[in-house]
Design an enzyme around this catalytic site. Sequence first.
Site, PDB file in Angstrom:
ATOM      1  N   CYS B  63       0.824  -1.211   0.000  1.00 38.73           N
ATOM      2  CA  CYS B  63       0.000   0.000   0.000  1.00 38.73           C
ATOM      3  C   CYS B  63       0.851   1.251   0.000  1.00 38.73           C
ATOM      4  CB  CYS B  63      -0.918  -0.002   1.215  1.00 38.73           C
ATOM      5  SG  CYS B  63      -1.733   1.560   1.491  1.00 38.73           S
ATOM      6  N   CYS B  68      -1.360   1.777  -3.226  1.00 32.05           N
ATOM      7  CA  CYS B  68      -2.294   2.893  -3.048  1.00 32.05           C
ATOM      8  C   CYS B  68      -1.624   4.262  -3.057  1.00 32.05           C
ATOM      9  CB  CYS B  68      -3.025   2.764  -1.721  1.00 32.05           C
ATOM     10  SG  CYS B  68      -3.459   1.089  -1.269  1.00 32.05           S
ATOM     11  N   LYS B  71       0.588   5.260  -6.216  1.00 33.78           N
ATOM     12  CA  LYS B  71      -0.385   5.302  -7.313  1.00 33.78           C
ATOM     13  C   LYS B  71      -1.218   6.585  -7.242  1.00 33.78           C
ATOM     14  CE  LYS B  71      -4.228   3.722  -6.302  1.00 33.78           C
ATOM     15  NZ  LYS B  71      -4.994   2.541  -6.463  1.00 33.78           N
ATOM     16  N   TYR B 203      -8.501  -2.966 -11.982  1.00 32.84           N
ATOM     17  CA  TYR B 203      -8.345  -1.572 -11.565  1.00 32.84           C
ATOM     18  C   TYR B 203      -6.924  -1.054 -11.769  1.00 32.84           C
ATOM     19  CZ  TYR B 203      -6.181  -2.815  -7.071  1.00 32.84           C
ATOM     20  OH  TYR B 203      -5.332  -3.258  -6.108  1.00 32.84           O
ATOM     21  N   GLU B 207      -6.116   2.284 -13.942  1.00 31.77           N
ATOM     22  CA  GLU B 207      -5.468   3.393 -13.240  1.00 31.77           C
ATOM     23  C   GLU B 207      -4.189   3.824 -13.954  1.00 31.77           C
ATOM     24  OE1 GLU B 207      -7.140   2.634  -8.690  1.00 31.77           O
ATOM     25  OE2 GLU B 207      -5.158   1.913  -9.219  1.00 31.77           O
ATOM     26  N   HIS B 462     -25.893  22.039  -1.693  1.00 31.77           N
ATOM     27  CA  HIS B 462     -25.983  22.633  -3.017  1.00 31.77           C
ATOM     28  C   HIS B 462     -24.942  23.715  -3.195  1.00 31.77           C
ATOM     29  CE1 HIS B 462     -28.028  23.469  -6.742  1.00 31.77           C
ATOM     30  NE2 HIS B 462     -28.045  24.751  -6.447  1.00 31.77           N
ATOM     31  N   GLU B 467     -25.079  15.697  -3.902  1.00 31.64           N
ATOM     32  CA  GLU B 467     -26.483  15.915  -3.545  1.00 31.64           C
ATOM     33  C   GLU B 467     -27.414  15.073  -4.420  1.00 31.64           C
ATOM     34  OE1 GLU B 467     -28.243  19.851  -4.376  1.00 31.64           O
ATOM     35  OE2 GLU B 467     -26.590  20.247  -5.732  1.00 31.64           O
TER      36      GLU B 467
END
Lengths: 585, 485
Positions: B63, B68, B71, B203, B207, B462, B467
Amino acid sequence: MATSLGAPRLSLSPKTLQALRRTLPLSFSKSLHSKPLLRPSISHSPILLRLPRRRRLSSRPSASAGNNSAAASSGGDNYDFDLFTIGAGSGGVRASRFAANFGASVAVCELPFATISSDSTGGVGGTCVLRGCVPKKLMVYASKFSHEFEESHGFGWSYETDPKHDWGTLIANKNAELQRLTGIYKNILKNAGVTLIEGRGKIIDPHTVSVDGKLYSARHILIAVGGRPNMPNIPGIEHAIDSDAALDLSVRPDKIAIVGGGYIAVEFAGIFNGLMSEVHVFIRQKKVLRGFDEEIRDFVGEQMSLRGIEFHTEESPQAITKSEDGSLSLKTNKGTVSGFSHIMFATGRRPNTKNLGLEDVGVKLTNNGAIMVDEYSRTSVESIWAVGDVTDRINLTPVALMEGGAFAKTVFANEPTKPDHREVPSAVFSQPPIGQVGLTEEQAIEEYGDVDVYTANFRPLKATVSGLPDRIYMKLLVCANSGKVLGVHMCGDDSPEIIQGVAIAVKAGLTKAQFDSTVGIHPTAAEELVTMRTPTRKIRRNSSSDEVSLFKRTYLLFLILTCWANVLIYILTQEKVKDAVKSTT
Amino acid sequence: MARKMLRDGETEAYDYDLFVIGAGSGGVRASRTSAGFGAKVAICELPFHPISSETIGGVGGTCVIRGCVPKKILVYGSAFRGEFEDARNFGWELSEDINFNWKKLLNNKTQEIQRLNGIYKRLLTNAGVTMIEGEGKLAGPHEVEVTQPDGSVQKYTAKHILIATGSRAQRVKIPGEELAITSDEALSLEELPKRAVILGGGYIAVEFASIWRGMGATVDLFYRKELPLRGFDDEMRAVVAKNLEGRGIILHPQSTLTELSKTDEGIKVVTDHGDVLVADVVLFATGRAPNTKRLNLAVAGVETDKTGAIKVDEYSCTNIPSIWAVGDVTNRMNLTPVALMEGTCFSKTVFGGEPTKPDYKDIPCAVFSIPPLSVVGLSEQQALEQATSDILVFTSSFTPMKNTISGRQEKTVMKLVVDSATDRVIGASMCGPDAPEIMQGIGVAMKCGATKKQFDSTVGIHPSAAEEFVTMRSVTRRLTVGSKI
């Protein structure tokens, strides 16, 4: 989101667009007057197919239980409209559409479009779309790029020449987008079968509205005229601009003073700073954003200062003067700062209740001019209702939408619905932005006494590489007895986006343990919200009980020590200075 | 307290209460929390280097050093290109030649990773965990043998042994495979490729496609299925594919590479369709395999599955009661936060006197493509497979506000999958800017069984993209039980 409606780019030149904006009076067909031409489209409402329309609409809304007058609802079907809405902003459009979908015949009146509002200009879409959330956010996007350019250096990017900003392009593209949106809102109304009338609405009696002299009768009247910026009456105030004008300046301010410490002030400070104006913010208090969590207030102030905004705290504006070269000076209780190209006042907004005929018809107002309403948004006059900023409850677009939706359900769907103003999340699009939901630490302690406070203040991954001093602050407030999460506050990149999902959890009354049982998404900033294991402090009502007093005692001790340390440092440096002086002489 | 409990037993006979092999996400977490419960803990890890091998690793693990974190740093770096494009319609005038200095980014990335490596080491030290550098192997149910960098071998005994050795990128067996690189090398390339070929649809593949494209390379992405990201919601997979294409990545669905060879112009790549490309870099992103080969599992009799992953029960215990395993080496759900969860549960179970099973339900995750994808709960297809009542699907596809000005033709797509009987939201997905950040909170709500009604009762923020998740009023489609999509 309003912008979800497909966005063809206009390929007109910026200049043309600016010209267009200025000259477009947006003519409506005058033939829309007198009688409604459009009947409500019934097909939208599944409920309606089951219920005969007339009977349902002539029945009294059950929300009126225990009300005094029955006159309003016994009149039969002799009105031009079931609903006449004054103001086609967020609340008015939502209420009109929903009412029409429930089978009501609806008309809405709105002033002609202009980017700057006045007694005679407004525009379909209202503040949010034309002079608030949307243009503001577009300007925030525009201004944020300068920070990204800075960030990019640490990631290996460089430019032959520094990026320059062309103000005209931005304003033209922004206005083209606003034109598009106002058109979309009109279509939404049209497709819902709502009659749109251009002009200024005024209430004549509990069932009659006059639009520029033309009379319309309606079973119910909804006031949704919103609010407008408010400036104090000080000498030279005519030289100042408000947020309407600030969103539509023809040139970039070289040096701007922003007076006010609320969300509008800090948002514009970020916008102008990002677009490379010199920005000075004048606030009456010690910090910005009164009403927000204290630590968030400190944090956002610091971060904004680091990005180059200068704060002038505890200064109240007293006068503006214009010098011969056209530059402006702002005089405050502490002194005068000169050389401003613009001075903006973001000193609050007022409900637009003047010249609406409210007093004559008996609609009661609060001290600050807002319309008083009950929990169902009904005014003191039974047939007159009000939603949105004009009622000054929580002045946010999504709240106006909720109030408008609840109103339509209550009155036209036989389903009395109170808008729920609890745990409404909100955001400040400062740079960095803030997202929050629920209680502040101060409110939580006030209400619950025993509160566990979890905080995190960290440097996000992006900043570790960009080398910029950007940080993220998060706070989770937990009821010590029930474990319920009472409030979540965050300041830093993406806070508004992050808080939305969290708000669902807070609204659903989830506990800290449930937050902790959620697995993080790695690597994100948001994962920090589900990995806060140890409380930063435990506040207890009964201060004799351990932590609080310990905390207080430690804090006091800390204060005393730092005091002494300062004194010591002072003495030492004085000695050093003396020594230095001695040695040089 | 756990310490005391241990003292009552036969603990004193062992060097440690716990010996952990591998100081990645799972191992570090388990060590720290176990030490926190009072256990005497040692952990061994290979010496640090960005590219892993049999003898190289580093505290922090995949990681932090090869996954992670680096990356994400590269994703940040490459995402600026899109920002520069978007900036123009907002009035920004950028010089035509914006330079990208890969070496600078690489250098800053390595610095950050070294910093994190140091932090992890300090975390362990501060928790009172003994750190041993070297390659750990089993020598028995209670014994670990560590080969130190100087070649010396040291043996340690422990009441419990935790295997947390993670996994490593795999290569495909085709002629010329040695010319290809894996994600380890891709994160530390000396030169930025101008022409990149990527094999894989997972993935990691998408990526890196986004990263290299953002840095200006031409990218050809080859994968076997019709769409990338098998296992994710089909509709979202299509959105990702469209976005990758929209950003200029050349997609080659239903194809693979058959041969690589070295030429003067670069690596010659032959596809199963007979096409020939020349690339500077060929990346195999074709899966990862658990690091179990050199652990001497057989000595202690620890069982593995067909893929080489260590078999564990719900508490992460192997078939040998004193040997446990967490993280990628068990190939359950290979995500850092899951390894952390498994590590914590292990400590609670073994040293906290509180048997705890990791809970794999509603684990949110993200793919940091540009724009990213993030999901939690079930895909539409999974929901339908498991359905006992009708499934309601709510979707929203919209132009994000920023794109209304930038003119970027890219939509954000969101989806909620709802069980019609309970009204519970059982799946959520989003592809668009900030999706991973947005999905975390949605994950909290879903983890606790939030209903669609509760979503709807939440007021929106908003103007945000998020939302949209609380304003999806009308059902896009209703899927009846037993129907096929």
